[in-house]
Design a protein around this motif. Structure first.
Motif, PDB file in Angstrom:
ATOM      1  N   ASP A   1      41.959  45.785  40.953  1.00  0.00           N
ATOM      2  CA  ASP A   1      41.113  46.771  40.263  1.00  0.00           C
ATOM      3  C   ASP A   1      41.549  48.210  40.525  1.00  0.00           C
ATOM      4  OD1 ASP A   1      40.309  47.175  42.857  1.00  0.00           O
ATOM      5  OD2 ASP A   1      38.204  46.664  42.537  1.00  0.00           O
TER       6      ASP A   1
ATOM      7  N   LEU B   1      40.101  52.325  32.403  1.00  0.00           N
ATOM      8  CA  LEU B   1      38.724  51.889  32.674  1.00  0.00           C
ATOM      9  C   LEU B   1      38.326  50.768  31.722  1.00  0.00           C
ATOM     10  CD1 LEU B   1      37.039  55.353  33.304  1.00  0.00           C
ATOM     11  CD2 LEU B   1      37.336  53.531  35.003  1.00  0.00           C
TER      12      LEU B   1
ATOM     13  N   LYS C   1      39.069  50.015  38.201  1.00  0.00           N
ATOM     14  CA  LYS C   1      37.982  50.843  38.736  1.00  0.00           C
ATOM     15  C   LYS C   1      38.494  52.084  39.471  1.00  0.00           C
ATOM     16  CE  LYS C   1      34.935  46.826  39.314  1.00  0.00           C
ATOM     17  NZ  LYS C   1      34.204  45.975  40.302  1.00  0.00           N
ATOM     18  N   HIS C   2      39.657  51.966  40.104  1.00  0.00           N
ATOM     19  CA  HIS C   2      40.216  53.076  40.887  1.00  0.00           C
ATOM     20  C   HIS C   2      41.557  53.456  40.256  1.00  0.00           C
ATOM     21  CE1 HIS C   2      37.122  52.063  43.785  1.00  0.00           C
ATOM     22  NE2 HIS C   2      37.557  50.807  43.765  1.00  0.00           N
TER      23      HIS C   2
END
Length: 387
Positions: free
Chosen positions: A92, A122, A127-128
């Motif tokens: 992620d 996204l 997420k990061h």
């Protein structure tokens, strides 16, 4: 590196929306579907759309209305899924390469372009998200740390942008002295070759009789420029453009040429034409004995010779912009050309002889080396991400 296909570590950023199967194909299957004549819509060079109003406009493709954010995120989602399959666990977080500039230094679309790219990641499920300029990643992968105190220039010549980074190798790491980029790349080379060599065969520069009264007027240039531009081709196949082409045939002083334009629009051959230009460019760059742009798909035995010296003349404007980009990079760093020890080329379009010729004229004393031009940025990003 993640295998995108069996034994393949790169993936063409191409899309094909198949009208019959209603499937979205990505990479080589997309290219194959286009060249096999499947009914659908082909897209390429979408990095250029980042930061523009086109990114968020909805358009009907297959059974849904989608934006370019949706389209690009599906590409990233496929990469994410393949990586997770090989790693055996969810992923992620991403360190993404990005050009030094998307559109131009100081261009107000710069921040929006990175925001758009972040939105695509996204939407793909990351997420990061962090970004690293692609030339910085290339410097890391070039083995610069093995040459302490050298000054090097990374010349990253991609499809849509050319990025330059001056760096100094230090025992503790790489010090980036300056980054600069210009919005010139392989698709611009292809466009210029197409406009100068191919479009005249389709009627560019010919005359049309006036509808009312005597006299003639030049054929409208805009449609030829759009037909030579990868990202605009999918939007040319409209009834309005077909009617315009047919009307130009009726009024043409050289109707045979405009008839070819009508054929390209009617049979949706724009991308086949663009691939033919690209293949001809590569043949000329490889010093084939008689390089040709072969246009059999438009008309039997229709070809255009493309000599290397003709390429240099056609691409002279782009060569000047590359020189200006390099000169600005030197100015930003406060470094003179004679102080640069090594030029490292990355990006597929860096293989064009006009690119090396341009930079050798600026840096005649430097060592010119070609890295793993297609994976150097990815190699550097993976090293940096691991750290």
């Amino acid at each position: 590196l993640v295998e995108m296909e069996a034994g393949q570590f790169t993936l063409p950023t191409t899309f094909f929306f198949d009208f019959e199967t209603r499937k979205t194909l990505i990479g080589e299957p997309a290219n194959a579907a286009l060249l096999d004549g499947a009914e659908g819509r082909f897209m390429r060079a979408l990095k250029r759309v980042l930061g523009t109003s086109l990114m968020h406009e909805k358009r009907q493709i297959l059974n849904e209305r989608v934006t370019f954010v949706d389209i690009i995120s599906r590409f990233l989602k496929q990469i994410k899924t393949r990586a997770e399959t090989q790693a055996g666990r969810p992923i992620d977080a991403v360190l993404s390469g990005r050009p030094v500039v998307f559109h131009g230094t100081g261009d107000p679309r710069e921040d929006q372009a990175e925001a758009d790219l972040r939105a695509c990641y996204l939407a793909a499920g990351f997420k990061h998200i962090d970004f690293m300029p692609e030339p910085v990643a290339a410097a890391i992968s070039s083995g610069a740390l093995d040459h302490p105190d050298q000054i090097g220039l990374i010349a990253d010549i991609g499809g849509g942008t050319s990025d330059f980074s001056l760096f100094r190798s230090r025992p503790e790491g790489i010090e980036i002295l300056a980054n600069h980029g210009v919005r010139i790349g392989g698709t611009d080379f292809d466009r210029s070759i197409s406009v100068d060599l191919v479009m005249p065969l389709l009627g560019k520069g010919t005359l049309l009789r006036k509808v009312i009264g005597p006299g003639t007027t030049p054929a409208p240039a805009a449609i030829f420029g759009d037909l030579a531009t990868w990202e605009k081709i999918p939007f040319l196949y409209t009834p309005q453009n077909q009617r315009m082409a047919d009307e130009m045939v009726r009024l043409a002083e050289e109707p045979g040429k405009l008839a070819r334009l009508s054929t390209v629009l009617r049979d949706e051959l724009g991308h086949e034409l663009a691939f033919a230009v690209e293949h001809g460019k590569i043949a000329a760059n490889n010093h084939d004995s008689s390089p040709l742009i072969e246009l059999d798909q438009i008309e039997r035995n229709l070809t255009v010779p493309v000599a290397p010296e003709a390429l240099d003349q056609i691409l002279e404007t782009h060569s000047k912009k590359l020189t200006e980009g390099v000169s600005e990079t030197l100015r930003l760093a406060g470094v003179k050309a004679v102080q640069v020890d090594r030029i490292v080329y990355v990006g597929g379009s860096s293989l064009m002889s006009t690119v090396a010729g341009t930079l050798k004229a600026v840096f005649p004393e430097a060592q010119h080396t070609f890295s793993e031009v297609f994976t150097a940025v990815t190699d550097g990003l993976s090293i940096a991400a691991n750290r």
